[in-house]
Enzyme design. Structure first.
Site, mmCIF file in Angstrom:
data_model
loop_
_atom_site.group_PDB
_atom_site.id
_atom_site.type_symbol
_atom_site.label_atom_id
_atom_site.label_comp_id
_atom_site.label_asym_id
_atom_site.label_seq_id
_atom_site.Cartn_x
_atom_site.Cartn_y
_atom_site.Cartn_z
ATOM 1 C CG HIS A 169 -1.794 1.208 1.300
ATOM 2 N ND1 HIS A 169 -2.986 1.261 0.609
ATOM 3 C CD2 HIS A 169 -1.667 2.406 1.907
ATOM 4 C CE1 HIS A 169 -3.555 2.438 0.800
ATOM 5 N NE2 HIS A 169 -2.772 3.154 1.594
ATOM 6 C CG ASP B 40 -12.057 3.007 5.361
ATOM 7 O OD1 ASP B 40 -11.680 3.872 6.170
ATOM 8 O OD2 ASP B 40 -11.732 3.005 4.170
ATOM 9 N NE ARG C 155 -10.920 10.044 8.631
ATOM 10 C CZ ARG C 155 -9.956 9.335 8.026
ATOM 11 N NH1 ARG C 155 -10.200 8.098 7.611
ATOM 12 N NH2 ARG C 155 -8.761 9.842 7.850
ATOM 13 C CB SER D 101 -8.857 4.807 7.127
ATOM 14 O OG SER D 101 -9.165 4.824 5.761
ATOM 15 C CE LYS E 60 -9.023 1.691 3.033
ATOM 16 N NZ LYS E 60 -9.173 3.046 2.559
#
Ligand code: URA
Length: 438
Positions: A88, A167, A174, A189, A193
């Site tokens: 990520h 999320d 948010r 968050s 995932k």
């Protein structure tokens, strides 16, 4: 509605966080699952998010929140796939790392069965880049996804809305309540995932700088530490690399152009910064599985020179419906025919090419989307003909724009001109890899 479950009263939970208290796992479970089911309304979660923003969360609370969010919907079962790894990036411009790293990892004997996102606003998305191959699809059945990961070691699908749905809801809230830039909320968050996606090991590329969420190295380190700790709580192996994101990675930004640069890198002919980052992330993945780092580095680098990573990429593109001939001849990829250039106004050194300006210029040219679901032009983009640190004479081309019929050209030129700084003296060389956290 005031209660998040039979046991907990939502105003009490908001009050507890407002006053600096620490939530239990059960409290977070009640609040978040109540919200996901639609039983706790947006206005109460908005107040709670602001309390979290102002009072923070402990490492234990952040880990608990992440687990609750990960468990709020489907969770991928990667079953008996060997040595699974996910990657990520916290978001960058010109960041085509996943296109290179994932086939490298497959060539190194790891399995990448991964979900990736589309680009939004000034940041690109891996799925958009891969759709530069006509016919390539991110929609695979679960059976085909797992079978392909077994066969090739690499399969990539779009983000499922059923994965960590808490999320999705929280992020949207948010966004409109000024609570995005909050460390425990960002960490939970991202990691919710990743945990729900099922891989045993996760390598994180935490971007730091003007074009990133985290503007300073200290903030980047804190985010990386929070995410690594969440992984430990969840019995996963998470390692993070902190990298500079003041200027785009490599020389090209825009979907087809980035694919071309990724293919050059997979042939061992890529720009140094991009190659170094891909090798560094591959080393983290191998080290997480216990490999000696020096040996891991040599093996990772070799995949870019012996054709093994490129072969994995070709097999992967073909398996998901793309034409492998374009992997072998990247000039066949659609690149917009229009050209325009930004030149150096005076002699000196390129001091800054602002990543955010480049990302916004690609967006203006039509290569990104303002809203989810919008169509994009894969062929447009920006080339950094020169990079920060290089000497230029007045009139030298620094940036080249690839446009279609002039669409968005004026705005893109203005953005790029504003983001370009030529200085009299050479800027201090900036390191790309700033730190590691594991
Ligand atoms: N990326 C995410 O997925 N979540 C955040 O909160 C920030 C970046």
């Amino acid at each position: 509605m005031t209660s998040s479950s039979d046991t907990f009263n939502t105003p009490d939970l908001i009050r507890k966080k407002r006053d600096g208290g620490q939530h239990s796992h059960a409290e977070l479970q009640a609040l978040i699952s109540g919200y996901t089911r639609g039983e706790v309304p947006d206005y109460q979660i908005s107040a709670w998010l602001m309390a979290v923003y102002l009072k923070g969360m402990t490492a234990q609370e952040t880990a608990d929140l992440t687990l609750v969010m990960a468990g709020s919907g489907d969770q991928m079962d990667l079953g008996d796939l060997p040595r699974t790894v996910d990657k990520h990036s916290t978001g960058g411009v010109g960041d085509k790392t996943s296109l290179i790293l994932t086939p490298m990892l497959a060539a190194l004997g790891l399995t990448v069965a991964k979900m990736s996102g589309r680009g939004l606003a000034h940041t690109g998305g891996t799925i958009d880049k891969l759709e530069s191959f006509p016919g390539w699809t991110s929609e695979l059945s679960e059976e085909r996804f797992i079978a392909q990961a077994h066969d090739i070691g690499l399969a990539l699908v779009g983000q499922s809305k059923d994965l960590a749905p808490a999320d999705g809801k929280l992020y949207a809230l948010r966004d409109v309540t000024a609570t995005v830039d909050c460390l425990p909320l960002i960490a939970s968050s991202i990691m919710s995932k990743k945990l729900a996606s099922g891989a045993h090991t996760v390598v994180l590329d935490v971007k730091v700088g003007a074009g990133a969420f985290m503007k300073t190295l200290d903030d980047g380190r804190a985010l990386a530490r929070a995410m690594v700790d969440i992984g430990t709580h969840a019995s996963r192996l998470v390692r993070a690399v902190l990298t500079d994101m003041d200027t785009p990675l490599g020389h090209l930004a825009g979907n087809s152009l980035e694919v071309q640069e990724a293919l050059a890198t997979l042939r061992g002919e890529g720009p140094e910064d991009l190659t170094e980052l891909c090798v560094a992330l591959a080393v983290e993945a191998l080290a997480a599985y216990g490999e000696d780092e020096a040996a891991a580095e040599a093996r990772a680098r070799a995949t870019l020179h012996d054709g093994s990573a490129l072969a994995k990429f070709r097999a992967f593109v073909e398996a998901q419906g793309g034409n492998p001939a374009l992997v072998d001849d990247p000039n066949l990829l659609d690149v917009a025919p229009g050209r325009a250039e930004i030149t150096a106004p005076s002699a000196g050194f390129v001091d800054r090419i602002d990543a955010l300006s480049v990302g916004r210029a690609v967006l203006a040219l039509g290569g990104g989307r303002e809203r989810k679901g919008e169509a994009i032009d894969h062929g447009v983009g920006v080339e950094l003909v020169r990079k920060p640190g290089e000497a230029v004479a007045a009139g030298d081309v620094v940036l080249r724009l690839y446009h279609r019929d002039g669409r968005g050209l004026e705005v893109a030129q203005r953005l790029l001109t504003e983001g370009l700084l030529i200085a009299d003296s050479a800027p201090e060389a900036e390191k790309l890899i700033l730190d590691r956290v594991f």
